[in-house]
Design a protein around this motif. Sequence first.
Motif, short mmCIF file in Angstrom:
data_model
loop_
_atom_site.label_atom_id
_atom_site.label_comp_id
_atom_site.label_asym_id
_atom_site.label_seq_id
_atom_site.Cartn_x
_atom_site.Cartn_y
_atom_site.Cartn_z
N SER A 40 -20.16 -28.25 18.42
CA SER A 40 -19.30 -27.07 18.35
C SER A 40 -17.89 -27.35 17.84
O SER A 40 -17.45 -26.74 16.86
CB SER A 40 -19.25 -26.39 19.72
OG SER A 40 -18.25 -25.40 19.76
N PRO A 41 -17.12 -28.26 18.46
CA PRO A 41 -15.75 -28.46 17.98
C PRO A 41 -15.68 -29.07 16.59
O PRO A 41 -14.76 -28.80 15.83
CB PRO A 41 -15.15 -29.40 19.03
CG PRO A 41 -16.32 -30.12 19.61
CD PRO A 41 -17.44 -29.12 19.61
N VAL A 42 -16.68 -29.89 16.25
CA VAL A 42 -16.70 -30.51 14.92
C VAL A 42 -16.86 -29.44 13.85
O VAL A 42 -16.14 -29.42 12.85
CB VAL A 42 -17.84 -31.55 14.82
CG1 VAL A 42 -17.89 -32.14 13.42
CG2 VAL A 42 -17.65 -32.64 15.86
N ALA A 43 -17.81 -28.52 14.06
CA ALA A 43 -18.05 -27.44 13.10
C ALA A 43 -16.85 -26.50 13.04
O ALA A 43 -16.44 -26.06 11.95
CB ALA A 43 -19.30 -26.66 13.50
N GLU A 44 -16.28 -26.23 14.19
CA GLU A 44 -15.12 -25.33 14.25
C GLU A 44 -13.95 -25.88 13.45
O GLU A 44 -13.35 -25.21 12.61
CB GLU A 44 -14.72 -25.11 15.71
CG GLU A 44 -13.42 -24.36 15.89
CD GLU A 44 -12.84 -24.55 17.28
OE1 GLU A 44 -11.61 -24.41 17.41
OE2 GLU A 44 -13.61 -24.84 18.22
N ILE A 45 -13.59 -27.14 13.73
CA ILE A 45 -12.43 -27.75 13.07
C ILE A 45 -12.70 -27.95 11.58
O ILE A 45 -11.82 -27.69 10.74
CB ILE A 45 -12.09 -29.09 13.74
CG1 ILE A 45 -11.62 -28.84 15.19
CG2 ILE A 45 -11.01 -29.83 12.95
CD1 ILE A 45 -11.42 -30.11 15.99
N ALA A 46 -13.89 -28.39 11.23
CA ALA A 46 -14.23 -28.59 9.82
C ALA A 46 -14.19 -27.27 9.07
O ALA A 46 -13.70 -27.20 7.93
CB ALA A 46 -15.61 -29.23 9.70
N GLY A 47 -14.69 -26.21 9.69
CA GLY A 47 -14.68 -24.91 9.05
C GLY A 47 -13.28 -24.37 8.86
O GLY A 47 -12.94 -23.82 7.81
N GLN A 48 -12.44 -24.55 9.87
CA GLN A 48 -11.06 -24.08 9.77
C GLN A 48 -10.30 -24.86 8.70
O GLN A 48 -9.56 -24.29 7.91
CB GLN A 48 -10.36 -24.26 11.13
CG GLN A 48 -10.91 -23.40 12.25
CD GLN A 48 -10.27 -22.02 12.30
OE1 GLN A 48 -9.65 -21.58 11.35
NE2 GLN A 48 -10.42 -21.34 13.42
N ALA A 49 -10.48 -26.17 8.68
CA ALA A 49 -9.74 -27.01 7.75
C ALA A 49 -10.16 -26.77 6.30
O ALA A 49 -9.32 -26.81 5.39
CB ALA A 49 -9.94 -28.49 8.10
N SER A 50 -11.44 -26.50 6.09
CA SER A 50 -11.95 -26.31 4.73
C SER A 50 -11.90 -24.86 4.28
O SER A 50 -12.17 -24.56 3.11
CB SER A 50 -13.39 -26.81 4.64
OG SER A 50 -14.25 -26.03 5.47
#
Length: 230
Positions: A170-180
Amino acid sequence: MVDSRWRVAAGVACLLVGSVGQLAQYLVTPVLGGDAAAADQIREVAAHLPQMRLALWLDLAVLLVVPAVLYVGAVAGRSRLAAAGTVLAFLTSLGAIVLVAGDALYYEAALRADQAGSAPLVAAYQANGLVSGLLVAYLLGHAVGFILLGIALTRARAVPVWAGVALCVSPVAEIAGQASGTSALAAAGYALLVVAFGACAVALVRTGLPGTGVSAAAGGPVAATTLRAT
């Protein structure tokens, strides 16, 4: 005994309302992610004031994720891994209390006739050392903390393996999505949190809080209400 059932009910509410509210807030908010300029943030909010008002109310639900972390830790058990994940995720998530204030600032700036004049204040808020520091701590802390908790949940067999994996990803996808700038990926991260927290809510209803010997499934009006909610 009744008090324990109410605490279980409170935990279920924090887990479900907090995670669902966070997903809904992300889908609704017009605030731009990433490193968008303050002037762009204000213009976007001004163009979507009804959505921003709803997002502000949903911020209240988002704050329930903070105590929800403690309930996830309780479900994960008393291992060192669970304790480390709980402490790390909980302490850094306290920064959300300050970070959500940014939404109110964007909203008030968007209401001003001189939006351009409000932009420097919003930019100063974004660049403030306390705010930026809390943001970095929140992102890193809840990412590492949730991964540790996901592993602890899986090892303790407190929830199905897929729920523990969902919490880790969950946090990996969230942060990656926000950053990209990939909103679908970020939304998937928030949705995975709903899945993981939902599984923890079910486990909490079935087993109760450690040390109380009482679960919501034991009976009573609160138990019935909680079970129907899940």
